[in-house]
Design a protein around this motif. Structure first.
Motif, PDB file in Angstrom:
ATOM      1  N   UNK A 131      -9.196  52.002 -58.857  1.00  0.00           N
ATOM      2  CA  UNK A 131      -9.601  50.984 -57.883  1.00  0.00           C
ATOM      3  C   UNK A 131      -9.796  51.674 -56.537  1.00  0.00           C
ATOM      4  N   UNK A 201     -16.187  37.799 -59.344  1.00  0.00           N
ATOM      5  CA  UNK A 201     -15.493  38.672 -60.302  1.00  0.00           C
ATOM      6  C   UNK A 201     -14.974  37.882 -61.499  1.00  0.00           C
ATOM      7  N   UNK A 205     -15.636  38.640 -65.427  1.00  0.00           N
ATOM      8  CA  UNK A 205     -14.531  38.996 -66.321  1.00  0.00           C
ATOM      9  C   UNK A 205     -14.288  37.932 -67.391  1.00  0.00           C
ATOM     10  N   UNK A 291     -14.181  44.235 -55.092  1.00  0.00           N
ATOM     11  CA  UNK A 291     -12.752  44.378 -54.788  1.00  0.00           C
ATOM     12  C   UNK A 291     -12.551  45.187 -53.507  1.00  0.00           C
ATOM     13  N   UNK A 295     -10.574  44.157 -49.915  1.00  0.00           N
ATOM     14  CA  UNK A 295      -9.431  44.918 -49.396  1.00  0.00           C
ATOM     15  C   UNK A 295      -9.615  45.330 -47.943  1.00  0.00           C
TER      16      UNK A 295
ATOM     17  N   UNK B 256      -1.842  46.077 -54.904  1.00  0.00           N
ATOM     18  CA  UNK B 256      -1.559  46.643 -56.221  1.00  0.00           C
ATOM     19  C   UNK B 256      -2.735  47.368 -56.857  1.00  0.00           C
ATOM     20  N   UNK B 257      -3.845  47.472 -56.124  1.00  0.00           N
ATOM     21  CA  UNK B 257      -5.029  48.169 -56.656  1.00  0.00           C
ATOM     22  C   UNK B 257      -5.380  47.672 -58.050  1.00  0.00           C
ATOM     23  N   UNK B 258      -5.688  46.406 -58.138  1.00  0.00           N
ATOM     24  CA  UNK B 258      -6.047  45.812 -59.414  1.00  0.00           C
ATOM     25  C   UNK B 258      -7.345  45.020 -59.294  1.00  0.00           C
ATOM     26  N   UNK B 259      -8.167  45.138 -60.329  1.00  0.00           N
ATOM     27  CA  UNK B 259      -9.397  44.347 -60.413  1.00  0.00           C
ATOM     28  C   UNK B 259      -9.111  43.017 -61.117  1.00  0.00           C
TER      29      UNK B 259
END
Lengths: 371, 371
Positions: A131, A201, A205, A291, A295, B256-259
């Protein structure tokens, strides 16, 4: 207007691993890039141009290879996404500047991203791609320019996500950037923008063809979900008055009492845009860049040395003028050199790609150092 | 505040086929309804309340049967969707008025809709349900009230799609309606609203579990697509400042660096809303009501006799105050009795369900015939 002519995208492999915000190092990073104009003997005329979510390295001129079908006007003709702004006598004047454009880290148009091969497995990264953040993109651009032997930048310029990169450059490498041009961008996406990105997203997904991100080589990809994501994007890039002017409530062909077929012109426009986009863009790249967008929060501006030009558009509700004003106010309070322009135009966030004629004199004057 | 108490939804079968705008007749129409208060001997104290896209007949009081889990505050407790506005001493005062609430035609909460059994086949209608309009909904309400022996209405009231029905009543049955209360509504959805609705429908129809609308009894339903549709709805019902106030850019639990997982509070809010909604709502009903919303264009107001109350909310960008103003201006030019109120409030379209305390005095005064 003159053009930079026919351009071929080139590629450069970074010799060293790229450290990322998430703590991982990315090895074997390739960067796709184009350059326009001539590097001065003193290497002091370089402008780095950064693209937005759906852009690529091909910012100006005509692509040497025929492009895939695209959604932007001009795209089908192989024109770069910012051709109206980059070229001889244009805003970023290639008679004077050496303009460098890269596909950003995580992209799907030549630079390493989730659709690239993971050297550790020989398979596409897919969801194993780390990520990434806007700072990672800028680190990648810095490492790439090192390889070109370019230390200083006369300017970094970009719109939307590209503007975030320009801002990050000024904060991260304050002694290496003389000026930044930040168009239709922000120091941090507002919560509504965070929400739109989350919806886009989710739509990708939740498409079963996404397959947890491992759709490469399966013959299936989440086109349905990415189409909806792109539709959401398109409506947020336009303004309500812009949509009213462009489509009104015009029907395509009278009233047909149908749920499944488009009735209004704006409905078939959305379908068309979605279909064109999924043919040219990778769904995982969309997820990763979306993403990174959410951020992004610009760090303290105390060390910024770059002269700053901010341009925003009155009808842009996704990256509203208030965000640029906030950046301008902070820089002014810190005694930094900053110019803030709000262009009154009805086409929302899309203005940054449409209102080239009105941006050009502002950018040219700024780059020449005239107030 | 006092409540109308425990209420049971009742059902009435229309004895005659219902003619529809599309040219078809719908036979065997059942209407789910509730009533609050007492019908006067002269039958001159009836207020018809019309609900919006996701509402139902249960507008006030506590449901006799425990409700399914829902998304609205109060829903889980079985409270009606407009309980703050309907009851003894409330805006629609049941000490004085006999308030009637029906689930609208095409609904999924008791009135005939796409999930109902088609008498011709013995199977659920699904995509064979006729495409309906707001005028069809109003025709259904008229036929239903005929069966109750109610000729005249002291008022028709509703918000959003409910407000469209109120407007349609005043145009279609001018001699039978004394007053209309039109809240957060419009004479015609603006193109941006048409687009949001198209995106919501695309999201549902692109879900493979939609199965062309024939998902009943298959054990699968387009929950993923309808979840995204609902997320889009939620963001359009709120305003950007409202979202900023409610969520800001707050993270749930650091970065948390999540997609795949929600990082921001607004992201988990959207997921929660989507999950709760798909448990209580039928996807085909969503498609049909969304289509009806986009079709609606109010006819000429020349014959309107009803006194008209319009209420809109400053931050409602989906049904903006400008639309109510346009209706008010047209009625004023025609010499009709009209009142237009814009309530300054930050929560967007949702205000019509939230700002009950500020709507109440306006509605009460209007219904009492005081200027």
């Amino acid at each position: 207007m003159k053009s930079v002519g026919v351009v071929e995208t080139r590629f450069l492999d970074l010799p060293r691993p790229l450290p990322l915000d998430c703590g991982r190092d990315l090895t074997g990073v390739r960067v796709a890039y184009e350059t326009y104009g001539t590097l001065s003997p003193d290497r002091d005329n370089v402008i780095l141009v950064c693209h937005a979510l759906s852009g690529d390295a091909h910012a100006a001129g005509v692509a040497a290879s025929p492009p895939e079908e695209g959604t932007r006007e001009g795209y089908a003709k192989g024109l770069g996404w910012w051709d109206g702004m980059i070229g001889p006598g244009k805003a970023f004047d290639t008679d004077r500047y050496f303009v460098v454009s890269t596909n950003l880290l995580g992209g799907c148009r030549g630079t390493t991203g989730p659709s690239s091969t993971d050297p550790a497995t020989g398979e596409p990264y897919g969801p194993d791609f780390p990520v990434i953040t806007v700072a990672d993109m800028v680190r990648c651009e810095r490492a790439f320019l090192d390889e070109l032997g370019i230390d200083r930048l006369a300017a970094v310029a970009g719109g939307s996500l590209g503007g975030m990169q320009a801002l990050e450059w000024a904060v991260r490498y304050p002694t290496q950037v003389d000026a930044i041009v930040v168009i239709a961008s922000t120091h941090a996406l507002q919560p509504q923008g965070v929400a739109w990105n989350a919806i886009a997203r989710e739509s990708i997904m939740r498409d079963p063809d996404w397959q947890g991100g491992r759709y490469y080589g399966t013959g299936r990809s989440p086109d349905a979900g990415m189409g909806v994501a792109r539709m959401v994007g398109h409506i947020t890039y336009l303004s309500a008055p812009g949509l009213a002017e462009k489509f009104g409530r015009r029907l395509r062909d009278g009233l047909n009492y149908t749920i499944t077929e488009p009735e209004f012109e704006v409905e078939s426009y959305l379908r068309h845009q979605a279909a064109a986009f999924v043919r040219r863009f990778d769904a995982n790249t969309y997820l990763y860049l979306s993403r990174a967008l959410t951020y992004f929060e610009l760090g303290p501006l105390d060390d910024v040395r770059a002269r700053t030009l901010l341009i925003s558009f009155s009808s842009d509700w996704l990256y509203p003028p208030a965000a640029s004003q906030e950046i301008a106010d902070t820089l002014t309070k810190l005694g930094k050199s900053v110019e803030n322009h709000v262009i009154d135009a009805p086409y929302g966030h899309d203005c940054f790609l449409l209102e080239e004629a009105r941006q050009t004199p502002i950018v040219r004057r700024f780059l020449e150092g005239r107030a």
